[in-house]
Each structure stands twice: as structure tokens, then as C-alpha cells.
Design an enzyme around this catalytic site. Structure first.
Site, PDB file in Angstrom:
ATOM      1  N   SER A   1       0.850  -1.185   0.000  1.00  0.00           N
ATOM      2  CA  SER A   1       0.000   0.000   0.000  1.00  0.00           C
ATOM      3  C   SER A   1       0.889   1.240   0.000  1.00  0.00           C
ATOM      4  O   SER A   1       1.730   1.378  -0.890  1.00  0.00           O
ATOM      5  CB  SER A   1      -0.956  -0.033   1.199  1.00  0.00           C
ATOM      6  OG  SER A   1      -1.904   1.016   1.114  1.00  0.00           O
ATOM      7  N   THR A   2       0.733   2.119   0.987  1.00  0.00           N
ATOM      8  CA  THR A   2       1.476   3.378   0.997  1.00  0.00           C
ATOM      9  C   THR A   2       2.983   3.121   0.944  1.00  0.00           C
ATOM     10  O   THR A   2       3.526   2.394   1.771  1.00  0.00           O
ATOM     11  CB  THR A   2       1.138   4.185   2.270  1.00  0.00           C
ATOM     12  OG1 THR A   2      -0.272   4.338   2.356  1.00  0.00           O
ATOM     13  CG2 THR A   2       1.801   5.552   2.226  1.00  0.00           C
TER      14      THR A   2
ATOM     15  N   MET B   1      -0.352   1.197   5.453  1.00  0.00           N
ATOM     16  CA  MET B   1      -1.086   1.439   6.683  1.00  0.00           C
ATOM     17  C   MET B   1      -2.239   0.453   6.811  1.00  0.00           C
ATOM     18  O   MET B   1      -2.815   0.017   5.812  1.00  0.00           O
ATOM     19  CB  MET B   1      -1.636   2.865   6.680  1.00  0.00           C
ATOM     20  CG  MET B   1      -2.441   3.238   7.908  1.00  0.00           C
ATOM     21  SD  MET B   1      -2.983   4.952   7.834  1.00  0.00           S
ATOM     22  CE  MET B   1      -4.112   4.998   9.236  1.00  0.00           C
TER      23      MET B   1
ATOM     24  N   ASP C   1      -4.693  -4.771   6.001  1.00  0.00           N
ATOM     25  CA  ASP C   1      -5.082  -5.572   4.846  1.00  0.00           C
ATOM     26  C   ASP C   1      -3.976  -6.561   4.495  1.00  0.00           C
ATOM     27  O   ASP C   1      -2.822  -6.181   4.306  1.00  0.00           O
ATOM     28  CB  ASP C   1      -5.376  -4.660   3.646  1.00  0.00           C
ATOM     29  CG  ASP C   1      -5.918  -5.431   2.451  1.00  0.00           C
ATOM     30  OD1 ASP C   1      -6.534  -6.499   2.669  1.00  0.00           O
ATOM     31  OD2 ASP C   1      -5.741  -4.957   1.316  1.00  0.00           O
TER      32      ASP C   1
ATOM     33  N   HIS D   1      -2.485  -1.111  -3.500  1.00  0.00           N
ATOM     34  CA  HIS D   1      -3.633  -0.214  -3.342  1.00  0.00           C
ATOM     35  C   HIS D   1      -3.434   1.008  -4.223  1.00  0.00           C
ATOM     36  O   HIS D   1      -2.554   1.831  -3.981  1.00  0.00           O
ATOM     37  CB  HIS D   1      -3.783   0.223  -1.880  1.00  0.00           C
ATOM     38  CG  HIS D   1      -4.114  -0.902  -0.952  1.00  0.00           C
ATOM     39  ND1 HIS D   1      -3.852  -0.849   0.396  1.00  0.00           N
ATOM     40  CD2 HIS D   1      -4.695  -2.114  -1.178  1.00  0.00           C
ATOM     41  CE1 HIS D   1      -4.257  -1.967   0.965  1.00  0.00           C
ATOM     42  NE2 HIS D   1      -4.765  -2.762   0.027  1.00  0.00           N
TER      43      HIS D   1
END
Length: 376
Positions: A190-191, A309, A312, A216
């Protein structure tokens, strides 16, 4: 430029967000979204980079929400100046155009922590999903290395329905025997994940095992991201389509806003791409990919959970481990946000943690050992 400190939105510890967008209506919409989260506070609104820079001289934000199509100085140039002079976490909020996708990738390479799609007109569900994505992205940006850590001080996150991978496919059957096949790798991030993925994939040789990735990212941006990686890597990288076969030396990236699941065939693996509800607050969801990896591949698989973050992927990485897969988490020192890997470690889902620069070698070591087992 309309400075708008809003003490009514968020407390004194709330994350301060500077919104930079040349559209009056977009600024108003984004302000309303940010102010819907008690952990966030709008510290200022600016119509261009020069107005934003002036605001930053007197009130430095914690995070900047930045449009790239700005009059005068464009958003990517402004971002590069921020990173050179006073690095601040930047979340890019871009429109869905071919130019916007390419600019967004350039922004990620210049130091932006995340790209989100600028909300458009839609029904109540679409607006709620946009609000969720934007607020989560801003919270994640505020927790990147070098940024002010929230550590819960900004108040509780607004609770939204948090669905599990059960919405897309049933849990793996522990009694089911999965035959030995070619090795396969599932990665979730993700991030900070776009640059982490680039570091891993560019270090892989052409004979790397087939790899499925959930990053993501909004719909429309993953195709450009895959093309960019394909031009840099020895492996072939593409955005997944429903029914695509996963082969050695190939990487499939889940399309934004759609889940991706691994399926086993007598001759190998293919993927299913499908819409569905948000799972673990995301679509595509890492949990969905990892559960499918546990079910379809079991001990033939390796799962990696990278920077990001939230949680998931953390739970279903444990399902991969229980099915016999090798499971790896990115370590804290090399993670932009040590959220998803931390949760995976906390849940006991991880075989080992390691630095980002060791992961390509770990993938190839896993593939060699597994292929040797197949040939034995």
C-alpha cells in the site's frame, strides 16, 4: 488562495492538511471530505503552488493534498521543490486521464507517498468510498517515516463496515491436499509500495517465478504503473485481466478498484479479476489475493507483505502460512509505513521479516528450492 484554519474540525492534535487545487468546487469538496474525519483538520486552501508556498511559510502542514494540474507551476514541479527544500508527506489527488496517470507516476517517483483518484459525481455509496479512500490516504501519509506519528492521539478513526475475504471466496480447507506445482509469489502493498515494488521487480532475473501483486491504487492508474515497470524490468509486467495465465517470468498487477484471485489449473495458474465489496477497507484487497494463494497454491506459494497502513493482508497471510507457504514481511527500517507488516507479524502470519533489498534474492531462493523439490 483562501486560508481557512478550521478549529472546529479536529482537535489540536489533528493532522493538518493543506489542500492545493485550482478548482473552487474541488477545494470545497475536498475540504468537506477532510473535515468529516475528526483526526484531520484543514489548515489551508490554495489555488496554485505559489499560494501554497506562501501559506507554508506561516503554517506548515503535516500533509499536503495536491492536484497536479495547476496554473503557473505544475504539481510535479512543486512536489520536487517541496522534497528538495522541506520534505512533507504529499498525497496526490488526480483526475483519471492518460496524462494524469503518467503525471501521477512521476509524482510517486518524485516522492509523493500515494495517489488517489479525485472524486467525481456519483451516488451515495461512491461518495462514501471516496471519503474512505481520501481520509485513509491522509492518515497513512501522516505516519510515514519522518512525519508526525499519530499514535492514536488524533482521536478515533470513524468506523466503517470492515468486511473480510469471506465476501469474495471461502476460507481454505485445511484437509485439502494441494499437489506440488511450479512456484508462485503473491505480494501485497500500500502506501510506499510503488517504489518498494520497483526495487524488488527490477532486481529479478527473467526466470523469476510468476508473481501476482495487489497494490492499493485507483482504477486507471495501475495500467500506467504496470507499463512503467515493464519498461524497467527483465520480467514482463502487465495489468491483470480476467482469465490471464500466470507464467514464469511474468508479473500480474491487480487493476485498481477490482479484486484479483489466483486459480490453479492442471497446467499452472491463472487469475480471476472481479468486482465486489471493499474487503479490509480496500478494493483490490491483499487479503483476497492471499486467501486465494492459500487455497490455490498452498506450499507452492510465497507471500510477501510490504509497506502500508492498516491490516489488509495480515490475516490471510496467516492462511498462506498455515497452508505451507513461505511468508515474509518487510522490516520496519525499510518500510515507509510499518502498518501492514507489523500487523502480520503481530498475528503470527510471518515466517520471517527482512529488509526490502533482500527480497528479490529471497524470491529467487524460494523458487530454486521449490523447483528442486518438484524435480526430486
Amino acid at each position: 488562495m483562501i486560508p481557512h484554519p478550521n478549529p472546529a474540525s479536529g482537535g489540536p492534535t489533528a493532522v493538518k492538511v493543506l489542500i492545493v487545487d485550482d478548482s473552487t468546487s474541488a477545494r470545497a469538496m475536498l475540504r468537506a471530505i477532510v473535515e468529516s474525519d475528526p483526526a484531520l483538520r484543514v489548515s489551508g486552501l490554495a489555488a496554485d503552488a505559489y499560494a501554497a508556498a506562501k501559506l507554508m511559510q506561516t503554517d506548515l502542514p503535516d500533509v499536503i493534498l495536491l492536484d497536479l494540474e495547476l496554473p503557473g507551476m505544475d504539481g510535479v514541479t512543486f512536489l520536487k521543490k517541496i522534497m528538495a527544500q522541506r520534505p512533507i508527506p504529499v498525497v496526490v489527488c488526480s483526475g483519471l486521464t492518460a496524462r494524469g496517470s503518467e503525471q501521477s507516476l512521476a509524482a510517486l517517483e518524485a516522492g509523493a507517498v500515494e495517489v488517489i483518484l479525485k472524486p467525481g459525481a456519483g451516488d451515495a455509496q461512491a461518495r462514501a468510498e471516496a471519503q474512505l479512500r481520501i481520509c485513509d490516504a491522509l492518515r497513512a501519509a501522516s505516519q510515514t517515516r519522518g512525519a508526525r506519528a499519530l499514535a492514536g492521539a488524533a482521536g478515533p478513526r470513524p468506523q466503517a463496515a470492515k468486511l473480510t475475504a469471506d465476501e469474495m471466496l471461502p476460507p481454505p480447507n485445511p484437509a485439502r491436499v494441494v499437489p506440488v506445482t511450479e512456484p508462485v509469489v503473491c505480494i501485497g502493498s500500500s502506501t510506499g509500495g510503488t517504489e518498494a515494488l520497483r526495487a524488488i521487480l527490477t532486481a529479478l532475473p527473467p526466470d523469476a517465478p510468476g508473481i501476482c501483486i495487489v497494490q492499493h491504487m485507483p482504477a486507471g492508474f495501475t495500467a500506467a504503473f504496470a507499463r512503467r515497470l515493464d519498461g524497467l524490468c527483465q520480467v514482463k509486467v502487465s495489468e491483470a485481466v480476467d482469465g490471464a495465465v500466470l507464467r514464469q517470468g511474468e508479473v500480474l498487477i491487480a487493476p485498481g478498484d477490482q479484486h484479483m484471485m489466483l486459480r490453479r489449473l492442471p497446467s499452472g495458474y491463472r487469475v480471476t479479476v472481479a468486482t465486489g465489496p471493499y474487503v479490509s477497507r480496500h478494493r483490490p484487497s491483499v487479503d483476497v489475493l492471499f486467501r486465494s494463494g492459500a487455497t490455490a497454491a498452498g506450499r507452492n506459494a510465497m507471500g510477501l507483505i510490504l509497506t502500508g497502513m492498516g491490516d489488509d493482508g495480515a490475516r490471510c497471510l496467516g492462511e498462506m502460512r498455515a497452508a505451507g507457504a513461505m511468508t515474509v514481511a518487510q522490516d520496519e527500517a525499510s518500510s515507509v509505513v510499518y502498518g501492514m507488516p507489523r500487523e502480520a507479524v503481530r498475528m503470527g502470519s510471518v515466517t520471517q521479516s527482512m529488509a526490502l533489498d533482500r527480497m528479490a534474492a529471497a524470491i529467487m531462493g524460494f523458487a530454486r528450492r521449490h523447483r528442486a523439490e518438484v524435480q526430486a
